[in-house]
Write a protein that holds these residues in place. Sequence first.
Motif, PDB file in Angstrom:
ATOM      1  N   ASN A  70      42.536  45.830  16.549  1.00 34.18           N
ATOM      2  CA  ASN A  70      41.754  47.018  16.861  1.00 34.18           C
ATOM      3  C   ASN A  70      41.117  46.907  18.257  1.00 34.18           C
ATOM      4  N   PHE A  71      40.464  47.973  18.632  1.00 34.28           N
ATOM      5  CA  PHE A  71      39.913  48.082  19.976  1.00 34.28           C
ATOM      6  C   PHE A  71      38.871  47.013  20.255  1.00 34.28           C
ATOM      7  N   GLU A  72      38.039  46.681  19.299  1.00 34.17           N
ATOM      8  CA  GLU A  72      36.986  45.675  19.499  1.00 34.17           C
ATOM      9  C   GLU A  72      37.575  44.297  19.765  1.00 34.17           C
ATOM     10  N   GLN A  73      38.656  43.975  19.087  1.00 40.58           N
ATOM     11  CA  GLN A  73      39.305  42.688  19.308  1.00 40.58           C
ATOM     12  C   GLN A  73      39.948  42.636  20.702  1.00 40.58           C
ATOM     13  N   ILE A  74      40.521  43.737  21.119  1.00 39.50           N
ATOM     14  CA  ILE A  74      41.125  43.789  22.451  1.00 39.50           C
ATOM     15  C   ILE A  74      40.043  43.593  23.515  1.00 39.50           C
ATOM     16  N   VAL A  75      38.904  44.272  23.335  1.00 41.72           N
ATOM     17  CA  VAL A  75      37.796  44.137  24.286  1.00 41.72           C
ATOM     18  C   VAL A  75      37.279  42.704  24.279  1.00 41.72           C
ATOM     19  N   GLU A  76      37.140  42.102  23.111  1.00 42.34           N
ATOM     20  CA  GLU A  76      36.638  40.735  22.990  1.00 42.34           C
ATOM     21  C   GLU A  76      37.580  39.732  23.663  1.00 42.34           C
ATOM     22  N   ARG A  77      38.875  39.927  23.508  1.00 43.72           N
ATOM     23  CA  ARG A  77      39.847  39.011  24.120  1.00 43.72           C
ATOM     24  C   ARG A  77      39.955  39.207  25.638  1.00 43.72           C
ATOM     25  N   SER A  78      39.688  40.394  26.120  1.00 43.69           N
ATOM     26  CA  SER A  78      39.827  40.658  27.550  1.00 43.69           C
ATOM     27  C   SER A  78      38.536  40.389  28.341  1.00 43.69           C
ATOM     28  N   LYS A  79      37.427  40.053  27.669  1.00 39.54           N
ATOM     29  CA  LYS A  79      36.169  39.780  28.365  1.00 39.54           C
ATOM     30  C   LYS A  79      36.291  38.638  29.382  1.00 39.54           C
ATOM     31  N   PRO A  80      36.891  37.499  29.048  1.00 40.04           N
ATOM     32  CA  PRO A  80      36.990  36.427  30.054  1.00 40.04           C
ATOM     33  C   PRO A  80      37.783  36.852  31.296  1.00 40.04           C
ATOM     34  N   TYR A  81      38.819  37.666  31.081  1.00 36.05           N
ATOM     35  CA  TYR A  81      39.604  38.128  32.215  1.00 36.05           C
ATOM     36  C   TYR A  81      38.793  39.085  33.098  1.00 36.05           C
ATOM     37  N   ALA A  82      38.023  39.950  32.472  1.00 36.39           N
ATOM     38  CA  ALA A  82      37.190  40.892  33.219  1.00 36.39           C
ATOM     39  C   ALA A  82      36.100  40.153  33.993  1.00 36.39           C
ATOM     40  N   ILE A  83      35.495  39.158  33.367  1.00 34.87           N
ATOM     41  CA  ILE A  83      34.458  38.366  34.044  1.00 34.87           C
ATOM     42  C   ILE A  83      35.078  37.608  35.218  1.00 34.87           C
ATOM     43  N   GLY A  84      36.243  37.024  35.006  1.00 34.54           N
ATOM     44  CA  GLY A  84      36.926  36.303  36.086  1.00 34.54           C
ATOM     45  C   GLY A  84      37.285  37.214  37.240  1.00 34.54           C
ATOM     46  N   LEU A  85      37.707  38.432  36.926  1.00 39.47           N
ATOM     47  CA  LEU A  85      38.041  39.402  37.952  1.00 39.47           C
ATOM     48  C   LEU A  85      36.813  39.746  38.797  1.00 39.47           C
ATOM     49  N   VAL A  86      35.700  40.012  38.148  1.00 43.95           N
ATOM     50  CA  VAL A  86      34.472  40.379  38.853  1.00 43.95           C
ATOM     51  C   VAL A  86      33.978  39.218  39.709  1.00 43.95           C
ATOM     52  N   VAL A  87      33.944  38.017  39.127  1.00 40.05           N
ATOM     53  CA  VAL A  87      33.483  36.851  39.879  1.00 40.05           C
ATOM     54  C   VAL A  87      34.428  36.579  41.050  1.00 40.05           C
ATOM     55  N   GLY A  88      35.724  36.707  40.831  1.00 33.21           N
ATOM     56  CA  GLY A  88      36.696  36.491  41.900  1.00 33.21           C
ATOM     57  C   GLY A  88      36.563  37.501  43.015  1.00 33.21           C
ATOM     58  N   LEU A  89      36.331  38.765  42.666  1.00 31.19           N
ATOM     59  CA  LEU A  89      36.152  39.796  43.685  1.00 31.19           C
ATOM     60  C   LEU A  89      34.920  39.538  44.549  1.00 31.19           C
ATOM     61  N   ILE A  90      33.914  38.938  43.963  1.00 24.81           N
ATOM     62  CA  ILE A  90      32.694  38.627  44.718  1.00 24.81           C
ATOM     63  C   ILE A  90      32.860  37.317  45.493  1.00 24.81           C
ATOM     64  N   ALA A  91      33.443  36.305  44.870  1.00 23.54           N
ATOM     65  CA  ALA A  91      33.517  34.976  45.478  1.00 23.54           C
ATOM     66  C   ALA A  91      34.597  34.865  46.561  1.00 23.54           C
ATOM     67  N   ALA A  92      35.702  35.559  46.416  1.00 25.86           N
ATOM     68  CA  ALA A  92      36.812  35.405  47.357  1.00 25.86           C
ATOM     69  C   ALA A  92      36.431  35.739  48.799  1.00 25.86           C
ATOM     70  N   PRO A  93      35.784  36.862  49.071  1.00 23.94           N
ATOM     71  CA  PRO A  93      35.397  37.131  50.469  1.00 23.94           C
ATOM     72  C   PRO A  93      34.371  36.132  50.998  1.00 23.94           C
ATOM     73  N   ILE A  94      33.445  35.724  50.138  1.00 28.03           N
ATOM     74  CA  ILE A  94      32.424  34.771  50.573  1.00 28.03           C
ATOM     75  C   ILE A  94      33.076  33.452  50.969  1.00 28.03           C
ATOM     76  N   VAL A  95      33.929  32.936  50.119  1.00 27.71           N
ATOM     77  CA  VAL A  95      34.608  31.668  50.410  1.00 27.71           C
ATOM     78  C   VAL A  95      35.542  31.827  51.605  1.00 27.71           C
ATOM     79  N   GLY A  96      36.264  32.931  51.663  1.00 30.03           N
ATOM     80  CA  GLY A  96      37.206  33.157  52.756  1.00 30.03           C
ATOM     81  C   GLY A  96      36.548  33.198  54.120  1.00 30.03           C
TER      82      GLY A  96
END
Length: 113
Positions: free
Chosen positions: A2-28
């Motif tokens: 169901n939708f809740e399980q999909i959201v729960e499984r995709s949370k780490p990917y979403a967090i990684g995406l957000v952190v990567g979008l912020i960290a990549a320019p800073i590190v670069g």
Amino acid sequence: MNFEQIVERSKPYAIGLVVGLIAAPIVGFNAGWITTTTASQKAVETARVDALTGICSSAAGRMATASSTDLDALKGYDNRAKRDELVAVIMADFQVPEDILDKISTNCSRSLS
């Protein structure tokens, strides 16, 4: 699944995406992997000035040798006017853009002191 399980499984990917979008320019930018146009232009100008300063310094050495002048006699604060005159004579033969002419003359004079 169901939708809740999909959201729960995709949370780490979403967090990684957000952190990567912020960290990549800073590190670069901090690591020098990404440069701005201004920094690139300044690096090119510095390289041009340094190269032409070396040519000016070697020309001053050749001119001093040809006129039997000791370059050690031009060292020090008191002989600044003589150094500036020598650099002015040398720079008269160079065809350099006006925007970096003063920087080259100054650096050449400093290299002789």
